[in-house]
Every structure is written in structure tokens, then in C-alpha cells.
Design a protein around this motif. Structure first.
Motif, mmCIF file in Angstrom:
data_model
loop_
_atom_site.group_PDB
_atom_site.id
_atom_site.type_symbol
_atom_site.label_atom_id
_atom_site.label_comp_id
_atom_site.label_asym_id
_atom_site.label_seq_id
_atom_site.Cartn_x
_atom_site.Cartn_y
_atom_site.Cartn_z
ATOM 1 N N THR A 34 0.862 -1.180 0.000
ATOM 2 C CA THR A 34 0.000 0.000 0.000
ATOM 3 C C THR A 34 0.893 1.223 0.000
ATOM 4 N N ILE A 35 0.573 2.157 -0.865
ATOM 5 C CA ILE A 35 1.307 3.418 -0.946
ATOM 6 C C ILE A 35 0.307 4.536 -0.720
ATOM 7 N N GLU A 36 0.618 5.440 0.197
ATOM 8 C CA GLU A 36 -0.242 6.603 0.408
ATOM 9 C C GLU A 36 0.430 7.826 -0.177
ATOM 10 N N ILE A 37 -0.340 8.534 -0.969
ATOM 11 C CA ILE A 37 0.125 9.796 -1.534
ATOM 12 C C ILE A 37 -0.772 10.880 -0.959
ATOM 13 N N ASP A 38 -0.162 11.762 -0.187
ATOM 14 C CA ASP A 38 -0.898 12.872 0.421
ATOM 15 C C ASP A 38 -0.827 14.085 -0.497
ATOM 16 N N ILE A 39 -1.897 14.826 -0.529
ATOM 17 C CA ILE A 39 -1.949 16.056 -1.315
ATOM 18 C C ILE A 39 -2.148 17.207 -0.342
ATOM 19 N N ARG A 40 -1.165 18.097 -0.311
ATOM 20 C CA ARG A 40 -1.212 19.280 0.553
ATOM 21 C C ARG A 40 -0.576 20.447 -0.201
ATOM 22 N N PHE A 41 -1.218 21.596 -0.120
ATOM 23 C CA PHE A 41 -0.707 22.803 -0.769
ATOM 24 C C PHE A 41 -0.441 22.568 -2.259
ATOM 25 N N SER A 42 -1.338 21.798 -2.898
ATOM 26 C CA SER A 42 -1.249 21.471 -4.328
ATOM 27 C C SER A 42 0.081 20.824 -4.696
ATOM 28 N N ARG A 43 0.487 19.889 -3.863
ATOM 29 C CA ARG A 43 1.697 19.093 -4.107
ATOM 30 C C ARG A 43 1.408 17.648 -3.715
ATOM 31 N N PHE A 44 2.011 16.711 -4.442
ATOM 32 C CA PHE A 44 1.936 15.302 -4.087
ATOM 33 C C PHE A 44 3.082 14.977 -3.136
ATOM 34 N N GLY A 45 2.820 14.179 -2.123
ATOM 35 C CA GLY A 45 3.882 13.751 -1.220
ATOM 36 C C GLY A 45 3.682 12.291 -0.826
ATOM 37 N N PRO A 46 4.580 11.428 -1.160
ATOM 38 C CA PRO A 46 5.805 11.726 -1.898
ATOM 39 C C PRO A 46 5.516 11.991 -3.373
ATOM 40 N N ASP A 47 6.475 12.637 -4.014
ATOM 41 C CA ASP A 47 6.300 12.923 -5.442
ATOM 42 C C ASP A 47 7.022 11.901 -6.312
ATOM 43 N N ALA A 48 7.582 10.860 -5.688
ATOM 44 C CA ALA A 48 8.199 9.758 -6.431
ATOM 45 C C ALA A 48 7.981 8.473 -5.639
ATOM 46 N N VAL A 49 7.488 7.453 -6.329
ATOM 47 C CA VAL A 49 7.258 6.158 -5.689
ATOM 48 C C VAL A 49 7.788 5.052 -6.588
ATOM 49 N N ARG A 50 8.080 3.921 -5.968
ATOM 50 C CA ARG A 50 8.539 2.737 -6.696
ATOM 51 C C ARG A 50 7.537 1.625 -6.442
ATOM 52 N N ARG A 58 -2.050 -1.161 -3.900
ATOM 53 C CA ARG A 58 -3.152 -0.317 -3.421
ATOM 54 C C ARG A 58 -2.589 1.075 -3.204
ATOM 55 N N ILE A 59 -3.209 2.052 -3.840
ATOM 56 C CA ILE A 59 -2.753 3.432 -3.727
ATOM 57 C C ILE A 59 -3.866 4.247 -3.077
ATOM 58 N N ILE A 60 -3.508 4.904 -1.993
ATOM 59 C CA ILE A 60 -4.442 5.755 -1.259
ATOM 60 C C ILE A 60 -4.063 7.198 -1.563
ATOM 61 N N LEU A 61 -5.024 7.950 -2.067
ATOM 62 C CA LEU A 61 -4.813 9.349 -2.420
ATOM 63 C C LEU A 61 -5.616 10.207 -1.449
ATOM 64 N N ALA A 62 -4.915 10.897 -0.554
ATOM 65 C CA ALA A 62 -5.564 11.686 0.497
ATOM 66 C C ALA A 62 -5.410 13.173 0.192
ATOM 67 N N ASN A 63 -6.514 13.820 -0.142
ATOM 68 C CA ASN A 63 -6.507 15.234 -0.503
ATOM 69 C C ASN A 63 -6.792 16.084 0.738
ATOM 70 N N GLY A 64 -5.758 16.675 1.290
ATOM 71 C CA GLY A 64 -5.907 17.540 2.447
ATOM 72 C C GLY A 64 -6.143 18.991 2.086
ATOM 73 N N ASP A 65 -6.270 19.271 0.797
ATOM 74 C CA ASP A 65 -6.489 20.646 0.338
ATOM 75 C C ASP A 65 -7.977 20.991 0.317
ATOM 76 N N PRO A 66 -8.278 22.285 0.341
ATOM 77 C CA PRO A 66 -9.677 22.720 0.251
ATOM 78 C C PRO A 66 -10.165 22.831 -1.200
ATOM 79 N N ILE A 67 -9.379 22.310 -2.143
ATOM 80 C CA ILE A 67 -9.759 22.318 -3.565
ATOM 81 C C ILE A 67 -9.621 20.908 -4.137
ATOM 82 N N ASP A 68 -10.332 20.657 -5.226
ATOM 83 C CA ASP A 68 -10.279 19.355 -5.886
ATOM 84 C C ASP A 68 -8.950 19.165 -6.612
#
Length: 140
Positions: A34-50, A58-68
Motif C-alpha cells: 500500500t502506498i499513500e500519496i498525500d496532497i497538501r498545498f497542491s503538491r503530491f507527497g511523496p512525489d516519487a514512488v517505486r 493499493r494506492i491511497i490518495l488523500a486530498n488535504g487541500d480545500p480544492i479538488d
């Protein structure tokens, strides 16, 4: 208990444990990572995955921003189509997801061939702002 009887009982329990373990229902070819990619301040973190070749991830995309945002994995031609495309939302393909503000979206992806691909948010201005990342598909 005599030594011989003790060995027989221990062997019986060992065989029973192996049989019970072998009789467990197969969970199928579920994701092994499972890899989690967090979205904060319109950036992906981490921005590189293997990720591994040929194994579901399984990829979890968590958008912590107030925009889509969106998460699109593609080759160069696929990204060019999305830059000029008209799809208002994504979700039918495992490598294309819309992530509404403040939500978490999951997807399971199996990459068939090794290589490096980009993931990009193609909403207006997001790519230019730096909302890009990379997936390296390889061994383990």
C-alpha cells in the motif's frame, strides 16, 4: 509423559497446525503493498514512488487541500490528451482518479511493464504549479 509419547503429540500438533494453515481460504491476488500519496498545498507527497511489476498495488490518495485535484498516471501521449481533454471527472480507470477536496480515494493498480511514468494533476494551473510526480515500475 515419556519422551516418545511427547514427540508423537508434538508431531501431531505440528501436522494439525500446518493443515489448518493450508486450509485457510485463499484471499486471491490482493495487493501486497500500500502506498499513500498525500496532497497538501497542491503538491503530491511523496512525489516519487517505486512499485513492482505485475503485482497489484493499493494506492491511497488523500486530498488535504480545500480544492479538488486529480491523479492521472500515463505516458507522454496520455498526459497530452488530458491537458487538452474534456473529461470532467475520473474514476473508471485505476490510473485516473478525481479526488474531491478533503477526501480520500483508493485505487488498485497493476503495472504490467517496467519503466517510469508521471502522475499529474491536470486541473487548470495545477501542473504548471508543480503538481507532478513519478512512478518507477521495476523489481520489488
Amino acid at each position: 509423559m515419556s519422551g516418545l509419547r511427547w514427540i508423537a503429540v508434538a508431531t501431531l500438533f505440528g501436522v494439525a497446525a500446518v493443515a489448518i494453515g493450508a486450509a485457510r481460504p485463499d484471499d486471491g491476488p490482493g495487493p501486497i503493498r500500500t502506498i499513500e500519496i498525500d496532497i497538501r498545498f497542491s503538491r503530491f507527497g511523496p512525489d516519487a514512488v517505486r512499485v513492482p511489476v505485475g503485482i497489484p498495488v493499493r494506492i491511497i490518495l488523500a486530498n488535504g487541500d480545500p480544492i479538488d485535484h486529480e491523479w492521472i498516471v500515463a505516458d507522454a501521449a496520455g498526459h497530452q490528451r488530458h491537458r487538452t481533454g474534456t473529461e470532467p471527472s475520473h474514476g473508471a480507470r485505476p490510473t485516473e482518479r478525481s479526488i474531491p477536496a478533503g477526501t480520500t480515494v483508493e485505487t488498485v493498480v497493476t503495472f504490467a511493464a517496467p519503466g517510469t511514468m508521471a502522475f499529474i494533476c491536470h486541473l487548470p494551473g495545477h501542473e504548471a504549479y508543480g503538481m507532478v510526480g513519478s512512478i518507477v515500475v521495476g523489481d520489488g
